[in-house]
Scaffold this motif. Structure first.
Motif, PDB file in Angstrom:
ATOM      1  N   ASP A  88       4.919  34.002  48.902  1.00 20.18           N
ATOM      2  CA  ASP A  88       3.568  34.464  48.560  1.00 20.18           C
ATOM      3  C   ASP A  88       3.392  34.517  47.047  1.00 20.18           C
ATOM      4  OD1 ASP A  88       2.954  34.704  51.231  1.00 20.18           O
ATOM      5  OD2 ASP A  88       3.218  36.887  51.310  1.00 20.18           O
ATOM      6  N   GLY A  89       4.400  35.037  46.345  1.00 16.53           N
ATOM      7  CA  GLY A  89       4.322  35.075  44.889  1.00 16.53           C
ATOM      8  C   GLY A  89       4.296  33.695  44.277  1.00 16.53           C
ATOM      9  N   LEU A  90       5.097  32.790  44.825  1.00 20.65           N
ATOM     10  CA  LEU A  90       5.116  31.411  44.349  1.00 20.65           C
ATOM     11  C   LEU A  90       3.761  30.754  44.543  1.00 20.65           C
ATOM     12  CD1 LEU A  90       6.570  28.819  43.400  1.00 20.65           C
ATOM     13  CD2 LEU A  90       7.390  28.535  45.761  1.00 20.65           C
ATOM     14  N   ALA A  91       3.165  30.926  45.713  1.00 15.46           N
ATOM     15  CA  ALA A  91       1.859  30.319  45.983  1.00 15.46           C
ATOM     16  C   ALA A  91       0.804  30.836  45.010  1.00 15.46           C
ATOM     17  CB  ALA A  91       1.443  30.602  47.422  1.00 15.46           C
ATOM     18  N   ASP A  92       0.864  32.112  44.663  1.00 10.73           N
ATOM     19  CA  ASP A  92      -0.101  32.666  43.707  1.00 10.73           C
ATOM     20  C   ASP A  92       0.038  32.008  42.342  1.00 10.73           C
ATOM     21  OD1 ASP A  92      -1.301  34.369  45.518  1.00 10.73           O
ATOM     22  OD2 ASP A  92      -0.102  36.126  44.943  1.00 10.73           O
ATOM     23  N   VAL A  93       1.259  31.773  41.900  1.00  8.21           N
ATOM     24  CA  VAL A  93       1.458  31.115  40.608  1.00  8.21           C
ATOM     25  C   VAL A  93       0.943  29.683  40.659  1.00  8.21           C
ATOM     26  CG1 VAL A  93       3.180  30.334  38.929  1.00  8.21           C
ATOM     27  CG2 VAL A  93       3.402  32.592  39.992  1.00  8.21           C
ATOM     28  N   VAL A  94       1.196  28.980  41.757  1.00  5.59           N
ATOM     29  CA  VAL A  94       0.683  27.613  41.887  1.00  5.59           C
ATOM     30  C   VAL A  94      -0.841  27.620  41.820  1.00  5.59           C
ATOM     31  CG1 VAL A  94       0.553  25.577  43.366  1.00  5.59           C
ATOM     32  CG2 VAL A  94       2.694  26.861  43.202  1.00  5.59           C
ATOM     33  N   ARG A  95      -1.466  28.573  42.466  1.00  5.33           N
ATOM     34  CA  ARG A  95      -2.935  28.665  42.393  1.00  5.33           C
ATOM     35  C   ARG A  95      -3.402  28.838  40.949  1.00  5.33           C
ATOM     36  NH1 ARG A  95      -1.804  32.114  46.928  1.00  5.33           N
ATOM     37  NH2 ARG A  95      -2.390  31.075  48.884  1.00  5.33           N
ATOM     38  N   ASP A  96      -2.696  29.675  40.202  1.00 10.14           N
ATOM     39  CA  ASP A  96      -3.055  29.869  38.795  1.00 10.14           C
ATOM     40  C   ASP A  96      -2.924  28.569  38.018  1.00 10.14           C
ATOM     41  OD1 ASP A  96      -3.579  32.548  39.216  1.00 10.14           O
ATOM     42  OD2 ASP A  96      -1.621  33.232  38.498  1.00 10.14           O
ATOM     43  N   VAL A  97      -1.849  27.823  38.278  1.00 14.40           N
ATOM     44  CA  VAL A  97      -1.634  26.548  37.590  1.00 14.40           C
ATOM     45  C   VAL A  97      -2.753  25.573  37.936  1.00 14.40           C
ATOM     46  CG1 VAL A  97      -0.119  24.525  37.476  1.00 14.40           C
ATOM     47  CG2 VAL A  97       0.855  26.823  37.357  1.00 14.40           C
ATOM     48  N   LEU A  98      -3.141  25.517  39.200  1.00 11.53           N
ATOM     49  CA  LEU A  98      -4.217  24.617  39.618  1.00 11.53           C
ATOM     50  C   LEU A  98      -5.546  25.014  38.981  1.00 11.53           C
ATOM     51  CD1 LEU A  98      -3.460  24.054  43.406  1.00 11.53           C
ATOM     52  CD2 LEU A  98      -2.946  22.538  41.495  1.00 11.53           C
ATOM     53  N   ARG A  99      -5.817  26.306  38.915  1.00 13.73           N
ATOM     54  CA  ARG A  99      -7.062  26.749  38.283  1.00 13.73           C
ATOM     55  C   ARG A  99      -7.082  26.374  36.807  1.00 13.73           C
ATOM     56  NH1 ARG A  99      -6.808  31.243  41.972  1.00 13.73           N
ATOM     57  NH2 ARG A  99      -5.412  32.377  40.572  1.00 13.73           N
ATOM     58  N   ALA A 100      -5.959  26.501  36.134  1.00 16.50           N
ATOM     59  CA  ALA A 100      -5.898  26.193  34.710  1.00 16.50           C
ATOM     60  C   ALA A 100      -6.104  24.711  34.433  1.00 16.50           C
ATOM     61  CB  ALA A 100      -4.553  26.643  34.132  1.00 16.50           C
ATOM     62  N   SER A 101      -5.751  23.857  35.418  1.00 15.61           N
ATOM     63  CA  SER A 101      -5.874  22.417  35.216  1.00 15.61           C
ATOM     64  C   SER A 101      -7.090  21.826  35.928  1.00 15.61           C
ATOM     65  CB  SER A 101      -4.616  21.702  35.716  1.00 15.61           C
ATOM     66  OG  SER A 101      -4.449  21.881  37.114  1.00 15.61           O
ATOM     67  N   SER A 102      -7.974  22.687  36.448  1.00 13.86           N
ATOM     68  CA  SER A 102      -9.089  22.193  37.267  1.00 13.86           C
ATOM     69  C   SER A 102     -10.032  21.297  36.481  1.00 13.86           C
ATOM     70  CB  SER A 102      -9.865  23.361  37.875  1.00 13.86           C
ATOM     71  OG  SER A 102     -10.412  24.183  36.852  1.00 13.86           O
ATOM     72  N   SER A 103     -10.156  21.500  35.163  1.00 11.97           N
ATOM     73  CA  SER A 103     -11.093  20.697  34.380  1.00 11.97           C
ATOM     74  C   SER A 103     -10.686  19.236  34.324  1.00 11.97           C
ATOM     75  CB  SER A 103     -11.207  21.255  32.961  1.00 11.97           C
ATOM     76  OG  SER A 103      -9.958  21.207  32.304  1.00 11.97           O
ATOM     77  N   SER A 104      -9.392  18.956  34.522  1.00  9.47           N
ATOM     78  CA  SER A 104      -8.914  17.568  34.465  1.00  9.47           C
ATOM     79  C   SER A 104      -9.000  16.870  35.805  1.00  9.47           C
ATOM     80  CB  SER A 104      -7.472  17.532  33.962  1.00  9.47           C
ATOM     81  OG  SER A 104      -6.592  18.126  34.906  1.00  9.47           O
ATOM     82  N   ARG A 105      -9.439  17.590  36.871  1.00  8.92           N
ATOM     83  CA  ARG A 105      -9.443  17.021  38.208  1.00  8.92           C
ATOM     84  C   ARG A 105     -10.840  16.625  38.675  1.00  8.92           C
ATOM     85  NH1 ARG A 105      -6.449  21.677  39.631  1.00  8.92           N
ATOM     86  NH2 ARG A 105      -7.983  22.178  41.234  1.00  8.92           N
ATOM     87  N   ASP A 106     -11.831  16.741  37.822  1.00  6.65           N
ATOM     88  CA  ASP A 106     -13.204  16.361  38.174  1.00  6.65           C
ATOM     89  C   ASP A 106     -13.683  17.055  39.443  1.00  6.65           C
ATOM     90  OD1 ASP A 106     -13.363  14.620  35.998  1.00  6.65           O
ATOM     91  OD2 ASP A 106     -12.412  13.014  37.135  1.00  6.65           O
TER      92      ASP A 106
END
Length: 279
Positions: free
Chosen positions: A30-48
């Protein structure tokens, strides 16, 4: 100040909780998934605006199970939105319950042989936003990866380091050695920062998230194998307590930003003298 413990100390702290049936793996996932979500949110601008795509490199140990249960949670969110969670099982066995949960949630199991081919990996890996390194956990002594784990890391390293950028599949030993040196290129840029060396458009490398420790480092001393085939992490998500190899030696430089997830063993570790204390 950071206190760090050996793998044996971590296992001893976990033991009474596991014997009591506490879901330590689920807490870690659960903690790992939360960190991955944060990483995805931080890179969302590059994913159109598209949903994230995640690659799980899964070994035989418990960190492979952690990655798979995190993949289950992420797949339930991403797959219905058009995203993807791809599982590559690299070990001699796999955590069957965690794999079944991930696949039921929409993750897809891929063929490990394709991910051992550097030319194939160079073509498909840039389409992913995050790579979870769950190959080897606290059982590693720094002697190096073996078998398919080593083959996969050798194929993936050039993409995440940029060592073969613009060189194509036949980059050769020199480029492979540069990749093994572990310098992490910035996502979204070539080594030169801008256009790729061959004049084509650049593609971002996925963010590398190590599960507990970067696979292959010496967990108790931060040693690196020779040659140093270890994926350099942008983020290491470690569970229960910091491991010595995340704060000492050359292995610490491969860990990136370290995020500690509380799985309920903190009071047990507090009763043990840490193996290392760093400023």
């Amino acid at each position: 100040m950071v206190e760090a413990w050996t793998a044996a100390q971590i296992r001893e702290a976990e033991r009474p909780h596991l014997e009591a049936g506490e879901p330590l793996m689920r807490r870690a996932a659960d903690g790992l998934a939360d960190v991955v979500r944060d990483v995805l949110r931080a890179s969302s601008s590059s994913r159109d605006g598209r949903a994230g795509r995640i690659l799980l490199l899964v070994g035989s140990g418990n960190n492979g199970g952690d990655a798979l249960y995190a993949g289950e949670s992420l797949a339930r969110e991403l797959v219905p939105q058009g995203g993807a969670v791809t599982v590559v099982s690299v070990g001699s066995r796999v955590h069957e319950a965690a794999l079944a949960a991930a696949l039921a949630a929409g993750a897809v199991l891929d063929d490990v042989e394709a991910w051992c081919d550097a030319a194939v990996v160079a073509g498909v890996l840039p389409a992913y936003d995050a790579l979870l390194d769950g190959l080897v956990g606290t059982g590693s002594n720094g002697a190096g990866l073996r078998g398919d784990s080593l083959r996969v890391v050798r194929a993936v390293l050039p993409v995440v380091t940029g060592a073969t950028w613009g060189a194509g599949a036949g980059a050769g030993v020199g480029a492979e050695a540069a990749a093994a040196s572990g310098t992490r290129r910035n996502a979204g840029t070539s080594p030169a920062g801008g256009a790729a060396a061959d004049g084509g458009a650049t593609e971002p490398a996925p963010r590398v998230i190590a599960v507990d420790v970067p696979s292959g480092i010496g967990v108790d001393d931060g040693a690196l194998p020779d040659p140093p085939y270890v994926l350099p992490a942008d983020v290491t998500v470690t569970f229960g307590g910091h491991k010595v190899g995340l704060v000492l030696g050359p292995g610490a430089a491969r860990a990136g930003r370290v995020v500690l997830i509380d799985i309920g063993i903190g009071p047990d570790l507090a009763r043990m003298p840490p193996a290392v204390t760093t400023p």
